[in-house]
Design a protein around this motif. Structure first.
Motif, mmCIF file in Angstrom:
data_model
loop_
_atom_site.group_PDB
_atom_site.id
_atom_site.type_symbol
_atom_site.label_atom_id
_atom_site.label_comp_id
_atom_site.label_asym_id
_atom_site.label_seq_id
_atom_site.Cartn_x
_atom_site.Cartn_y
_atom_site.Cartn_z
ATOM 1 N N GLU A 152 45.659 44.703 38.068
ATOM 2 C CA GLU A 152 44.820 43.608 37.567
ATOM 3 C C GLU A 152 45.578 42.290 37.578
ATOM 4 O O GLU A 152 45.048 41.234 37.964
ATOM 5 N N THR A 153 46.825 42.349 37.180
ATOM 6 C CA THR A 153 47.645 41.135 37.164
ATOM 7 C C THR A 153 47.870 40.607 38.575
ATOM 8 O O THR A 153 47.787 39.390 38.843
ATOM 9 N N ASP A 154 48.160 41.534 39.495
ATOM 10 C CA ASP A 154 48.378 41.123 40.889
ATOM 11 C C ASP A 154 47.128 40.456 41.465
ATOM 12 O O ASP A 154 47.212 39.459 42.232
ATOM 13 N N ALA A 155 45.951 41.007 41.138
ATOM 14 C CA ALA A 155 44.694 40.424 41.636
ATOM 15 C C ALA A 155 44.524 39.012 41.121
ATOM 16 O O ALA A 155 44.106 38.088 41.850
ATOM 17 N N LYS A 156 44.812 38.814 39.853
ATOM 18 C CA LYS A 156 44.687 37.468 39.275
ATOM 19 C C LYS A 156 45.676 36.505 39.925
ATOM 20 O O LYS A 156 45.350 35.341 40.192
ATOM 21 N N VAL A 157 46.879 36.986 40.166
ATOM 22 C CA VAL A 157 47.891 36.139 40.798
ATOM 23 C C VAL A 157 47.440 35.729 42.210
ATOM 24 O O VAL A 157 47.559 34.569 42.642
ATOM 25 N N ASP A 158 46.895 36.734 42.959
ATOM 26 C CA ASP A 158 46.421 36.443 44.322
ATOM 27 C C ASP A 158 45.292 35.424 44.304
ATOM 28 O O ASP A 158 45.218 34.506 45.158
ATOM 29 N N ALA A 159 44.396 35.587 43.332
ATOM 30 C CA ALA A 159 43.266 34.641 43.227
ATOM 31 C C ALA A 159 43.764 33.237 42.940
ATOM 32 O O ALA A 159 43.295 32.249 43.526
ATOM 33 N N GLU A 160 44.711 33.130 42.049
ATOM 34 C CA GLU A 160 45.261 31.825 41.718
ATOM 35 C C GLU A 160 45.982 31.220 42.926
ATOM 36 O O GLU A 160 45.944 30.007 43.178
ATOM 37 N N LEU A 161 46.636 32.082 43.678
ATOM 38 C CA LEU A 161 47.336 31.622 44.865
ATOM 39 C C LEU A 161 46.354 31.065 45.880
ATOM 40 O O LEU A 161 46.571 29.993 46.485
ATOM 41 N N GLN A 162 45.281 31.778 46.133
ATOM 42 C CA GLN A 162 44.256 31.317 47.081
ATOM 43 C C GLN A 162 43.668 30.012 46.622
ATOM 44 O O GLN A 162 43.430 29.082 47.430
ATOM 45 N N ARG A 163 43.356 29.914 45.322
ATOM 46 C CA ARG A 163 42.766 28.664 44.818
ATOM 47 C C ARG A 163 43.715 27.493 45.002
ATOM 48 O O ARG A 163 43.325 26.400 45.441
#
Length: 227
Positions: free
Chosen positions: A203-214
């Protein structure tokens, strides 16, 4: 029972035989010494009375001898004076005195022998009493040690070693099972924690990836505007 009969019984008694017949050897030893001391006191008093009787008999015996010698002296004096009749009368008194001498002599010798016997008995009793006193502590210690050994033997005889060992083995098996159960629960609890940690990481990795894309999209958009 007379004093001397009781004394004789004590002198003939064997201390060890008395202890063997006793229910409580310690009390028997102490009581034996008390009894022997009492008998010694009584016998000593009796010996004193016997000595007094012996002295009286001796005095009477010597007095009879003195009277006999005195009448003989008077008879001699009468003969010297030429008076045979008076000498005969003096000798008649001497004959009577000689009879008293023989009687008192027999009585004195009898009493003297009895007194000596009593004295010997008193000395023997003193020796026996001293022996009993010197052995008292040792005999009591031996009695106590025998009681201790007897009690230990009874306890050991009533103790079932095989049964106790079997119980110990069963207790050890129970403890081993408990330890195994505890390890299993700990392992299961540890596995659950790992699973939770994995999901949380995903879950944390997914949030990090989303923030990275944004962030990258924003940066790309800002770059196009600048151009």
């Amino acid at each position: 029972m007379g004093v001397f009969q009781r004394l004789s019984d004590l002198l003939k008694s064997n201390v060890n035989d008395l202890i063997d017949r006793a229910e409580d050897p310690e009390k028997m030893v102490k009581q034996l010494i008390i009894d022997m001391q009492k008998e010694l006191n009584k016998s000593t008093q009796a010996y004193g009375k016997a000595k007094a009787s012996e002295r009286l008999a001796e005095k009477q015996y010597k007095n009879a001898q003195r009277i006999s010698a005195d009448w003989e002296s008077k008879a001699k004096a009468a003969l010297v004076a030429g008076d045979q009749e008076l000498a005969k009368k003096a000798l008649a008194k001497k004959v009577k005195a000689d009879e008293d001498v023989a009687s008192y002599k027999e009585m004195y010798e009898t009493i003297s022998n009895q007194t000596d016997a009593i004295g010997d008995q008193v000395e023997v009793l003193k020796a026996k009493l001293e022996e009993a006193k010197s052995r008292q502590a040792m005999l009591i210690a031996r009695s106590q040690m025998a009681d201790t050994q007897k009690e230990l033997a009874k306890n050991i005889g009533g103790f079932d070693a095989s049964s106790s060992i079997e119980k110990m083995n069963r207790m050890e098996e129970k403890i081993v099972r408990k330890e195994a159960e505890a390890d299993a629960f700990a392992e299961i609890a540890g596995s659950d924690d790992d699973t939770v940690d994995s999901f949380e990481k995903l879950e944390t990795d997914a949030k990090v990836d989303a923030e990275l894309q944004r962030l990258m999209a924003e940066m790309n958009g800002s770059g196009s505007d600048a151009e």
